[in-house]
Design an enzyme around this catalytic site. Structure first.
Site, mmCIF file in Angstrom:
data_model
loop_
_atom_site.group_PDB
_atom_site.id
_atom_site.type_symbol
_atom_site.label_atom_id
_atom_site.label_comp_id
_atom_site.label_asym_id
_atom_site.label_seq_id
_atom_site.Cartn_x
_atom_site.Cartn_y
_atom_site.Cartn_z
ATOM 1 N N GLY A 1 8.502 12.534 -4.226
ATOM 2 C CA GLY A 1 9.832 12.090 -4.645
ATOM 3 C C GLY A 1 10.994 12.756 -3.932
ATOM 4 C CE1 TYR B 1 -7.379 12.157 -0.421
ATOM 5 C CE2 TYR B 1 -7.288 10.690 1.463
ATOM 6 C CZ TYR B 1 -6.727 11.191 0.308
ATOM 7 O OH TYR B 1 -5.506 10.721 -0.115
ATOM 8 C CB SER C 1 -4.021 11.346 6.378
ATOM 9 O OG SER C 1 -5.023 10.646 5.688
ATOM 10 C CE1 TYR D 1 -3.138 3.040 0.962
ATOM 11 C CE2 TYR D 1 -1.857 3.216 2.989
ATOM 12 C CZ TYR D 1 -2.797 3.724 2.115
ATOM 13 O OH TYR D 1 -3.378 4.928 2.389
ATOM 14 N NE ARG E 1 5.409 5.565 -2.028
ATOM 15 C CZ ARG E 1 4.956 6.422 -2.939
ATOM 16 N NH1 ARG E 1 5.542 7.598 -3.093
ATOM 17 N NH2 ARG E 1 3.918 6.111 -3.697
ATOM 18 C CE LYS F 1 -0.713 15.932 -0.032
ATOM 19 N NZ LYS F 1 -1.122 14.704 -0.717
ATOM 20 C CB THR G 1 -6.260 15.635 -1.048
ATOM 21 O OG1 THR G 1 -5.329 15.853 0.021
ATOM 22 C CG2 THR G 1 -5.598 14.786 -2.120
ATOM 23 C CG HIS H 1 -1.950 11.459 -3.731
ATOM 24 N ND1 HIS H 1 -3.093 12.133 -3.396
ATOM 25 C CD2 HIS H 1 -1.851 10.455 -2.829
ATOM 26 C CE1 HIS H 1 -3.666 11.560 -2.351
ATOM 27 N NE2 HIS H 1 -2.920 10.542 -1.976
HETATM 28 C C1 LIG Z 1 0.918 5.248 2.033
HETATM 29 C C2 LIG Z 1 0.513 6.634 1.608
HETATM 30 C C3 LIG Z 1 -0.698 7.152 2.027
HETATM 31 C C4 LIG Z 1 -1.054 8.443 1.677
HETATM 32 N N1 LIG Z 1 -2.219 8.952 2.173
HETATM 33 C C5 LIG Z 1 -2.570 10.216 1.842
HETATM 34 C C6 LIG Z 1 -3.731 10.787 2.384
HETATM 35 O O1 LIG Z 1 -4.438 10.177 3.170
HETATM 36 N N2 LIG Z 1 -4.041 12.050 1.997
HETATM 37 C C7 LIG Z 1 -3.267 12.768 1.129
HETATM 38 O O2 LIG Z 1 -3.602 13.896 0.792
HETATM 39 N N3 LIG Z 1 -2.133 12.254 0.630
HETATM 40 C C8 LIG Z 1 -1.765 10.998 0.968
HETATM 41 N N4 LIG Z 1 -0.608 10.491 0.480
HETATM 42 C C9 LIG Z 1 0.261 11.334 -0.370
HETATM 43 C C10 LIG Z 1 1.259 12.120 0.487
HETATM 44 O O3 LIG Z 1 0.617 13.123 1.225
HETATM 45 C C11 LIG Z 1 2.314 12.811 -0.388
HETATM 46 O O4 LIG Z 1 1.679 13.580 -1.370
HETATM 47 C C12 LIG Z 1 3.251 11.822 -1.041
HETATM 48 O O5 LIG Z 1 3.544 10.742 -0.198
HETATM 49 C C13 LIG Z 1 4.541 12.521 -1.434
HETATM 50 O O6 LIG Z 1 5.341 11.694 -2.190
HETATM 51 P P1 LIG Z 1 6.537 10.794 -1.600
HETATM 52 O O7 LIG Z 1 5.904 9.656 -0.897
HETATM 53 O O8 LIG Z 1 7.265 10.392 -2.831
HETATM 54 O O9 LIG Z 1 7.359 11.684 -0.688
HETATM 55 C C14 LIG Z 1 -0.211 9.217 0.838
HETATM 56 C C15 LIG Z 1 1.017 8.691 0.432
HETATM 57 C C16 LIG Z 1 1.396 7.424 0.819
HETATM 58 C C17 LIG Z 1 2.739 6.901 0.397
#
Ligand SMILES: Cc1cc2nc3c(=O)[nH]c(=O)nc-3n(C[C@H](O)[C@H](O)[C@H](O)COP(=O)(O)O)c2cc1C
Length: 417
Positions: free
Chosen positions: A347, A187, A164, A82, A369, A290, A213, A314
């Site tokens: 990233g 959300y 989140s 996930y 991440r 976002k 978002t 995202h």
């Molecule tokens: C496992 C996971 C869950 C995420 N859940 C949400 C979330 O609930 N709401 C949201 O706006 N972004 C969510 N994101 C996106 C992150 O806020 C963010 O935009 C993204 O992780 C940035 O990229 P990176 O993982 O490469 O640093 C999620 C990302 C991951 C990896």
């Protein structure tokens, strides 16, 4: 194991490693087609990360990537999948890293950078650094302490934290653990009543901003998640009640106590700028969008009085357009002309990545991440160390471009490669 077997095995692993290495993209591949290379690549990768030798403690980490294989070992395959997953061919996921190669920093010399001050103002609040904890749902699926561990780690480094909607722990407890106001990511769902109740709850908990978002408007094929989930032998029904949307959401902290009868979708594919107007009439919190990737939408956000945007794909989890956030950032900064702060994510793994975005004109960078790798690997101390590495690398890169403060990071320090 006999030495000869060990040697043959490690040689095979090394060749396999090289076969997957970007070096091949630059012509080193032909030489490694057989077992006896006639020509070695330059630079030689003398110390590739060995996925079988995991770090044992956060302090052993040399970079943020050191945490990922430890997280992989600790976290169930479905949960790890996930986290790791992109969409379809994961072109955007790779682009988010490769995008940084399209930009070069221009080091400057003979500037006193013996002291670096990374103090950053984000929507009127001063933080000692520009690195923000991005909202990530369900953090207890990576470590029992979940969002609370992340909040405590964010407190230790004094980072802005965005929580989140899909948090496993309520906004009140996370705010208390952070010890300072946070932002709430929304959300919107298909139901205004649900969104409104959450917004009020976040506001009452002292949140400074709601980050809406907007990039989850469509379906998604998370292939890595689905393939890894298929390898997970645990019985998931003990934790995930998938009999209806309502029953699966009812266990989520921010959905508790809300009438979910009208809930048909946790995302919103019907959201328009009217939603932002309605939101403005509902809350005193700052409004952040976002998931902006096109300059036209950034200009509309400024025209609609939005307080800030986060340029984001995202973490490549919404679509497989192939467009990295860092690639999208310059045109957005140009078009917005300073009318609102611009944050960016997707990233970011290195201090040099952070500094490139700040030089372009971003106010702050959100990290996703990597801190989850730290959480899954070691809990709070892992998250602390990930954030520390990001800060230390950012500071070092600021010294290299000759910037003693964030204000000194200017567009002349970065150019397209
Ligand atoms: C496992 C996971 C869950 C995420 N859940 C949400 C979330 O609930 N709401 C949201 O706006 N972004 C969510 N994101 C996106 C992150 O806020 C963010 O935009 C993204 O992780 C940035 O990229 P990176 O993982 O490469 O640093 C999620 C990302 C991951 C990896």
């Amino acid at each position: 194991m006999p030495d000869s077997v060990v040697q043959a095995r490690s040689r095979r692993q090394f060749l396999q490693f090289l076969a997957g290495s970007p070096l091949l993209a630059y012509g080193g591949g032909a030489a490694f087609a057989g077992e006896a290379p006639s020509k070695l690549p330059d630079p030689m990768m003398w110390a590739p990360q060995n996925l079988e030798e995991l770090i044992k403690a956060p302090k052993d980490a040399i970079n943020v990537f050191d945490f990922e294989p430890v997280c992989r070992k600790n976290v169930p395959p479905a949960h790890f999948g996930y986290m790791a997953s992109g969409i379809d061919d994961e072109v955007t996921l790779r682009a988010n890293r490769e995008g940084f190669l399209k930009f070069q920093l221009r080091p400057r010399r003979l500037v006193d950078v013996s002291k670096v001050d990374m103090t950053t103002d984000i929507l009127g609040v001063t933080y000692p650094n520009p690195i923000v904890v991005a909202p990530i749902g369900g953090q207890r699926s990576f470590h029992d302490d979940g969002e609370l561990a992340v909040a405590r780690a964010a407190k230790a480094g004094n980072h802005l934290q965005i929580l989140s909607t899909a948090t496993s722990t309520g906004v009140e407890d996370v705010t208390a653990a952070r010890g300072a106001p946070i932002w709430y990511q929304l959300y919107a769902t298909n139901s205004w009543e649900v969104a409104q109740t959450m917004i009020k709850r976040a506001e009452n908990a002292g949140c400074l901003a709601v980050a809406v978002t907007v990039d989850r408007a469509g379906g998604r094929n998370q292939e890595t998640l689905f393939r890894l989930r298929a390898t997970d032998t645990r019985d998931c029904s003990g934790c995930h009640d998938r009999s209806s949307l309502q029953s699966s959401m009812r266990t989520r902290a921010m959905y508790q106590g809300i009438d979910l009868s009208g809930l048909r979708n946790t995302q919103s594919s019907a959201m328009t700028w009217d939603f932002m107007k309605r939101l403005r009439d509902t809350t005193k919190m700052k409004i952040v969008i976002k998931g902006i990737l096109a300059w036209e939408d950034a200009v509309l956000a400024a025209d609609n009085g939005i307080d800030a945007i986060i340029v984001s794909n995202h973490g490549a989890r919404s679509e497989d357009s192939g467009r990295s956030s860092i690639d999208a950032l310059p045109e957005i900064i140009d078009a917005v002309k300073g009318r609102m702060p611009i944050l960016v994510d997707s990233g970011f793994r290195r201090g040099s990545d952070v500094v490139k975005a700040l030089c372009m004109g971003a106010t702050a960078v959100c990290v996703g991440r990597p801190y989850i790798w730290g959480l899954g690997a070691f809990g709070q101390p892992g998250v602390e160390r990930v954030l520390e590495i990001m800060r230390v690398e950012t500071e070092a890169m600021m010294q290299q471009v000759g910037a003693p403060t964030i204000k000194h990071l200017v567009p002349a320090m970065v150019r397209r490669a």
